[in-house]
Design a protein around this motif. Structure first.
Motif, PDB file in Angstrom:
ATOM      1  N   TYR A   1       0.675  -1.268   0.126  1.00  0.00           N
ATOM      2  CA  TYR A   1      -0.095   0.268  -0.455  1.00  0.00           C
ATOM      3  C   TYR A   1       0.801   1.075   0.282  1.00  0.00           C
ATOM      4  N   ASP A   2       1.656   1.774   0.485  1.00  0.00           N
ATOM      5  CA  ASP A   2       2.463   2.351   0.469  1.00  0.00           C
ATOM      6  C   ASP A   2       3.462   2.585  -0.705  1.00  0.00           C
ATOM      7  N   GLN A   3       4.041   1.662  -1.009  1.00  0.00           N
ATOM      8  CA  GLN A   3       4.908   1.916  -1.902  1.00  0.00           C
ATOM      9  C   GLN A   3       4.038   1.732  -3.613  1.00  0.00           C
ATOM     10  N   GLY A   4       2.554   1.689  -3.249  1.00  0.00           N
ATOM     11  CA  GLY A   4       1.332   2.052  -4.733  1.00  0.00           C
ATOM     12  C   GLY A   4       1.756   3.492  -4.311  1.00  0.00           C
ATOM     13  N   PHE A   5       0.392   3.793  -2.860  1.00  0.00           N
ATOM     14  CA  PHE A   5      -0.373   4.441  -3.538  1.00  0.00           C
ATOM     15  C   PHE A   5       0.325   5.430  -2.515  1.00  0.00           C
ATOM     16  N   LYS A   6       1.330   5.468  -1.471  1.00  0.00           N
ATOM     17  CA  LYS A   6       1.746   6.378  -1.251  1.00  0.00           C
ATOM     18  C   LYS A   6       2.554   7.162  -1.714  1.00  0.00           C
ATOM     19  N   TYR A   7       3.468   6.439  -2.066  1.00  0.00           N
ATOM     20  CA  TYR A   7       5.122   6.246  -3.096  1.00  0.00           C
ATOM     21  C   TYR A   7       4.786   6.705  -4.422  1.00  0.00           C
ATOM     22  N   PHE A   8       3.640   5.804  -5.165  1.00  0.00           N
ATOM     23  CA  PHE A   8       3.021   6.274  -6.380  1.00  0.00           C
ATOM     24  C   PHE A   8       3.722   4.862  -7.215  1.00  0.00           C
ATOM     25  N   ASP A   9       4.944   3.441  -6.855  1.00  0.00           N
ATOM     26  CA  ASP A   9       5.748   3.357  -7.599  1.00  0.00           C
ATOM     27  C   ASP A   9       4.928   1.510  -7.537  1.00  0.00           C
ATOM     28  N   LEU A  10       3.946   2.297  -8.668  1.00  0.00           N
ATOM     29  CA  LEU A  10       3.697   1.098  -8.576  1.00  0.00           C
ATOM     30  C   LEU A  10       3.650   0.008  -9.164  1.00  0.00           C
ATOM     31  N   GLY A  11       5.201  -0.344  -9.977  1.00  0.00           N
ATOM     32  CA  GLY A  11       5.820  -1.182 -10.471  1.00  0.00           C
ATOM     33  C   GLY A  11       6.945  -2.366  -9.448  1.00  0.00           C
ATOM     34  N   TYR A  12       7.452  -1.453  -8.307  1.00  0.00           N
ATOM     35  CA  TYR A  12       7.864  -2.628  -6.737  1.00  0.00           C
ATOM     36  C   TYR A  12       6.691  -2.797  -6.100  1.00  0.00           C
ATOM     37  N   ALA A  13       5.397  -2.186  -6.323  1.00  0.00           N
ATOM     38  CA  ALA A  13       4.372  -2.109  -5.328  1.00  0.00           C
ATOM     39  C   ALA A  13       3.940  -3.905  -6.019  1.00  0.00           C
ATOM     40  N   SER A  14       3.986  -4.144  -7.257  1.00  0.00           N
ATOM     41  CA  SER A  14       3.197  -4.697  -8.065  1.00  0.00           C
ATOM     42  C   SER A  14       4.429  -6.125  -7.918  1.00  0.00           C
ATOM     43  N   ALA A  15       5.874  -5.963  -7.996  1.00  0.00           N
ATOM     44  CA  ALA A  15       6.746  -7.052  -7.276  1.00  0.00           C
ATOM     45  C   ALA A  15       5.891  -7.758  -5.994  1.00  0.00           C
ATOM     46  N   ILE A  16       5.984  -7.022  -5.813  1.00  0.00           N
ATOM     47  CA  ILE A  16       5.650  -7.187  -3.783  1.00  0.00           C
ATOM     48  C   ILE A  16       4.321  -8.053  -3.882  1.00  0.00           C
ATOM     49  N   GLY A  17       3.023  -7.812  -4.631  1.00  0.00           N
ATOM     50  CA  GLY A  17       1.957  -8.360  -5.099  1.00  0.00           C
ATOM     51  C   GLY A  17       2.573  -9.947  -5.523  1.00  0.00           C
ATOM     52  N   VAL A  18       3.422 -10.289  -6.358  1.00  0.00           N
ATOM     53  CA  VAL A  18       3.348 -10.936  -7.078  1.00  0.00           C
ATOM     54  C   VAL A  18       4.003 -12.134  -6.103  1.00  0.00           C
ATOM     55  N   ALA A  19       4.347 -11.474  -5.565  1.00  0.00           N
ATOM     56  CA  ALA A  19       6.144 -12.211  -4.015  1.00  0.00           C
ATOM     57  C   ALA A  19       4.939 -12.690  -3.219  1.00  0.00           C
ATOM     58  N   LEU A  20       3.813 -11.716  -2.594  1.00  0.00           N
ATOM     59  CA  LEU A  20       3.170 -12.597  -1.294  1.00  0.00           C
ATOM     60  C   LEU A  20       1.848 -12.824  -2.370  1.00  0.00           C
ATOM     61  N   PHE A  21       1.389 -13.210  -3.546  1.00  0.00           N
ATOM     62  CA  PHE A  21       0.947 -14.289  -4.100  1.00  0.00           C
ATOM     63  C   PHE A  21       1.614 -16.145  -3.926  1.00  0.00           C
ATOM     64  N   VAL A  22       2.870 -16.152  -4.317  1.00  0.00           N
ATOM     65  CA  VAL A  22       3.684 -17.100  -4.554  1.00  0.00           C
ATOM     66  C   VAL A  22       4.041 -17.747  -3.327  1.00  0.00           C
ATOM     67  N   MET A  23       4.369 -16.894  -2.263  1.00  0.00           N
ATOM     68  CA  MET A  23       4.154 -17.081  -0.789  1.00  0.00           C
ATOM     69  C   MET A  23       2.864 -18.452  -0.029  1.00  0.00           C
ATOM     70  N   THR A  24       1.738 -17.554  -0.525  1.00  0.00           N
ATOM     71  CA  THR A  24       0.288 -17.644  -0.490  1.00  0.00           C
ATOM     72  C   THR A  24       0.179 -19.527  -0.963  1.00  0.00           C
ATOM     73  N   ILE A  25       0.543 -19.565  -2.123  1.00  0.00           N
ATOM     74  CA  ILE A  25       0.635 -20.529  -3.346  1.00  0.00           C
ATOM     75  C   ILE A  25       1.307 -21.632  -2.370  1.00  0.00           C
ATOM     76  N   VAL A  26       1.816 -20.847  -2.438  1.00  0.00           N
ATOM     77  CA  VAL A  26       3.492 -22.208  -1.516  1.00  0.00           C
ATOM     78  C   VAL A  26       3.194 -23.148   0.159  1.00  0.00           C
ATOM     79  N   VAL A  27       2.009 -21.930   0.857  1.00  0.00           N
ATOM     80  CA  VAL A  27       1.653 -22.329   2.153  1.00  0.00           C
ATOM     81  C   VAL A  27       0.377 -22.998   1.754  1.00  0.00           C
ATOM     82  N   ALA A  28      -0.376 -22.846   0.917  1.00  0.00           N
ATOM     83  CA  ALA A  28      -1.391 -23.220   0.344  1.00  0.00           C
ATOM     84  C   ALA A  28      -1.202 -24.648  -0.117  1.00  0.00           C
ATOM     85  N   LEU A  29      -0.088 -25.171  -0.672  1.00  0.00           N
ATOM     86  CA  LEU A  29       0.641 -26.737  -1.192  1.00  0.00           C
ATOM     87  C   LEU A  29       0.774 -27.250   0.116  1.00  0.00           C
TER      88      LEU A  29
END
Length: 300
Positions: A261-289
């Motif tokens: 949230y800070d990176q995307g909507f406070k500093y408007f660095d949406l590329g880096y914020a999206s990379a954080i979202g991808v890492a979060l998605f991968v972590m969720t998939i690993v835990v689900a497996l």
């Protein structure tokens, strides 16, 4: 019952190819809109993770640069640690509370529907409203601090303590979520044939043995479902932290989604914020497996 002759049995007519095509045409607009608004943002988020993109600025493809920043960013690792600790505490506690309440309310007794409704009420309560109330509860001089003092324990605001802030948020999370898991497990408990427990009781099995060898195996699919849902919610925790602590004190409750949230909507660095979202998605998939290999495996 007498079986009907074969020529009198009702036959189920399969739709023709033309009828199936006509039905698909009626459903197609909804499918297109669903795919566009459901999967479109997810795909766009993954693509943006490989770009340098800011609102109103130019978009440049940077490859894995954003993910290299993640590896070298101490704030990311601190937020990841907070998220892992929060998930490791909240998911088991929420599942235990859900299972305990489902077992307590599975039998019919006077007022059982009222108890079920009261236990489920926090699920439909606004988390923002709950966060405001519990901010006062955990504040210095609040009800929780006074209760700790009455028990001879140190008083003070848990939300201002870097060690106790995560347990405080976990307690609020468990309070707000266990009713949903209780409802899922209760539905499965009521679907278990009573003959199974009666047979075990006849064989002299104790209450714990009936739960361990009869009830728990029957609950495995429901427990797996609840674990997946609770884990997904836990790793995406944001609203309670935003209202109660704003990531403090000293970023002791600064989660991955708060960093996003800070990176995307406070500093408007949406590329880096999206990379954080991808890492979060991968972590969720690993835990689900991992949960699939433990709770979700089939009994042989």
């Amino acid at each position: 019952m007498v079986a009907l002759p074969a020529n009198r049995r009702r036959r189920v007519r399969r739709p023709s190819a033309r009828e199936a095509g006509t039905a698909l045409l009626f459903v197609l607009p909804f499918l297109v809109l669903f795919a566009l608004f459901r999967f479109g943002p997810a795909i766009a988020g993954v693509v943006l993770g490989f770009t340098d993109y800011t609102i109103g600025g130019d978009t440049a493809f940077v490859g894995l640069e954003n993910f290299r920043r993640l590896v070298d960013d101490p704030t990311f690792w601190s937020a990841l640690r907070v998220t892992v600790v929060f998930t490791a505490l909240s998911v088991p506690l929420s599942m235990l509370a859900s299972l305990g309440m489902a077992l307590l309310t599975r039998r019919a007794f006077r007022g059982v529907k009222l108890f079920r409704s009261v236990f489920f009420l926090p699920v439909v309560t606004s988390l923002v409203l709950a966060g405001v109330i519990f901010t006062w509860v955990f504040s210095e001089g609040g009800p929780w601090s006074q209760a700790m003092g009455a028990l001879g324990l140190p008083q003070g605001s848990w939300l201002a303590d870097s060690v106790l802030v995560i347990p405080a948020v976990v307690l609020v999370s468990v309070w707000s979520r266990f009713g949903y898991g209780m409802l899922i497990l209760l539905a499965r408990l009521q679907d278990i044939p009573a003959e199974l427990e009666e047979a075990a009781l006849t064989d002299g099995a104790s209450a714990w043995q009936r739960f361990r060898y009869v009830t728990l195996p029957q609950l495995r699919p429901a427990l797996f479902f609840v674990a997946i849902i609770e884990t997904t919610v836990a790793v995406q925790v944001f609203d309670m932290i935003y209202v109660m602590t704003s990531g403090g004190p000293v970023r002791a409750s600064y989660s991955l989604v708060y960093l996003l949230y800070d990176q995307g909507f406070k500093y408007f660095d949406l590329g880096y914020a999206s990379a954080i979202g991808v890492a979060l998605f991968v972590m969720t998939i690993v835990v689900a497996l991992i949960q699939r290999l433990t709770l979700g495996r089939e009994e042989k």
